[in-house]
Design an enzyme around this catalytic site. Structure first.
Site, PDB file in Angstrom:
ATOM      1  N   HIS A  40      11.427 -33.310 -18.877  1.00 54.75           N
ATOM      2  CA  HIS A  40      10.016 -33.635 -18.806  1.00 54.75           C
ATOM      3  C   HIS A  40       9.775 -34.869 -19.612  1.00 54.75           C
ATOM      4  O   HIS A  40       8.728 -34.848 -20.495  1.00 54.75           O
ATOM      5  CB  HIS A  40       9.185 -32.331 -18.965  1.00 54.75           C
ATOM      6  N   CYS A  96      20.835 -24.192 -19.402  1.00 48.85           N
ATOM      7  CA  CYS A  96      20.972 -23.827 -20.792  1.00 48.85           C
ATOM      8  C   CYS A  96      21.606 -22.529 -20.865  1.00 48.85           C
ATOM      9  O   CYS A  96      21.118 -21.574 -20.062  1.00 48.85           O
ATOM     10  CB  CYS A  96      19.610 -23.857 -21.353  1.00 48.85           C
ATOM     11  N   GLU A 129      12.103 -23.398 -14.767  1.00 41.86           N
ATOM     12  CA  GLU A 129      12.874 -22.319 -15.402  1.00 41.86           C
ATOM     13  C   GLU A 129      12.037 -21.024 -14.622  1.00 41.86           C
ATOM     14  O   GLU A 129      13.116 -20.081 -14.224  1.00 41.86           O
ATOM     15  CB  GLU A 129      12.849 -22.338 -16.809  1.00 41.86           C
ATOM     16  N   CYS A 196      13.415 -18.314 -26.992  1.00 42.09           N
ATOM     17  CA  CYS A 196      14.635 -19.210 -27.552  1.00 42.09           C
ATOM     18  C   CYS A 196      14.178 -19.610 -28.900  1.00 42.09           C
ATOM     19  O   CYS A 196      13.155 -20.147 -29.213  1.00 42.09           O
ATOM     20  CB  CYS A 196      14.856 -20.445 -26.750  1.00 42.09           C
ATOM     21  N   SER A 224       5.740 -31.707 -19.889  1.00 40.11           N
ATOM     22  CA  SER A 224       6.238 -30.555 -20.827  1.00 40.11           C
ATOM     23  C   SER A 224       5.513 -29.390 -21.272  1.00 40.11           C
ATOM     24  O   SER A 224       4.571 -29.818 -21.975  1.00 40.11           O
ATOM     25  CB  SER A 224       7.006 -31.310 -22.004  1.00 40.11           C
ATOM     26  N   SER A 268      11.813 -31.843 -25.419  1.00 38.54           N
ATOM     27  CA  SER A 268      12.377 -33.053 -24.290  1.00 38.54           C
ATOM     28  C   SER A 268      11.872 -34.480 -24.790  1.00 38.54           C
ATOM     29  O   SER A 268      12.187 -35.234 -23.878  1.00 38.54           O
ATOM     30  CB  SER A 268      11.382 -32.568 -22.984  1.00 38.54           C
TER      31      SER A 268
END
Length: 288
Positions: A40, A96, A129, A196, A224, A268
């Site tokens: 992004h 990922c 995602e 994460c 983003s 990003s």
């Protein structure tokens, strides 16, 4: 004037891996399709476009045959892999590993759920995602963006909560508390912290960095989600924080009375773009 780039800002491991896979294939063949923006950040997307990376939509994927397509770090639902098989498309999977693991957990949870269990995903509706995560449940999971979204839940049902990997720990904690306070005594509630840590752990370091400078330039693509979260964290500790996508958006007036400038960015945001911002600042301050 002192200008510092945050050493911990920039691409996360998942994005680094996706871009490396794209560049390796472009070095070999000169052309590669990518399903959605690889990251992004429009400047990085444009850099790779000039090297031969062609960004496509899901609709365009349906029309392609016998080509190679990169799946970016955000991940994809099972339907995308089925389309690739049907159209003899070679997938270069850059999902990922953290997202892949979460997809597996949600799929297993869906397949083994009881009849009245609701799977809830704390995340941004429509985000790449999140689309991939919802796809693991045949579209049955409920996506909740904020506390107001919890009004859609039936609290007499059993509830299992997961999170988009880049959401904030505080936001997830608030979700958990709200559901626990509202659920029926007869229902069960399970939750999993699937955020994460490489992303989440940036928050305290970034806040410390932002508080150490007179002015913060937060470099991020406008799309983003992670960028919006981290920008908010910076602005919370330093109100003199500005969100920019490239050096051209810097306003001279921001520099008045400033002795130190901090440059940071999202997961990003490419390092080279933050360096371009620094070089631009050096150039315009030298001319003052």
């Amino acid at each position: 004037m002192r200008i510092e780039i945050d050493k911990d800002s920039g691409f996360c491991n998942g994005v680094v891996s996706a871009i490396r896979k794209a560049e390796d294939e472009l070095d070999r063949s000169g052309t590669l399709y990518c399903l959605g923006d690889i990251v992004h950040n429009s400047d990085e997307v444009e850099r790779l476009r000039k090297r031969g990376l062609v960004t496509i939509t899901h609709e365009e994927l349906e029309t392609l045959r016998d080509v190679k397509v990169l799946l970016r770090a955000h991940g994809e639902p099972p339907s995308t892999y089925e389309t690739a098989r049907r159209n003899n498309i070679t997938i270069i999977d850059a999902t990922c590993p953290v997202v892949l693991h979460l997809q597996k957990r949600i799929r297993e949870s869906h397949d083994s759920r009881t009849g009245n269990e609701t799977i809830v995903i704390y995340g941004k509706r429509g985000h790449a995602e999140v689309n991939g995560l919802v796809g693991q449940t045949n579209g049955e999971a409920l996506v909740v963006e904020d506390l107001s979204g919890l009004d859609k839940l039936n609290y007499n049902n059993d509830i299992v909560l997961y999170s988009q990997t880049t959401k904030s720990l505080q936001g997830l904690s608030e979700m958990i508390s709200a559901i626990e306070s509202r659920k029926s005594p007869q229902s069960t509630f399970r939750y999993y912290d699937t955020i994460c840590r490489q992303v989440a752990n940036r928050v305290p370091r970034l806040r410390e960095f932002a508080s150490a400078h007179d002015l913060i330039l937060f470099v991020s693509g406008k799309k983003s989600s992670n960028g919006k979260i981290l920008f908010g964290e910076c602005r919370d500790v330093n109100p003199n924080t500005h969100l920019i996508s490239n050096p051209d958006e810097i306003e001279i007036g921001w520099l008045e009375g400033v002795n130190t400038i901090g440059i940071c960015g999202a997961t990003s945001t490419p390092r080279w773009l933050m360096e371009n911002v620094r070089d631009h600042l050096v150039k315009i301050t030298d001319h003052e």
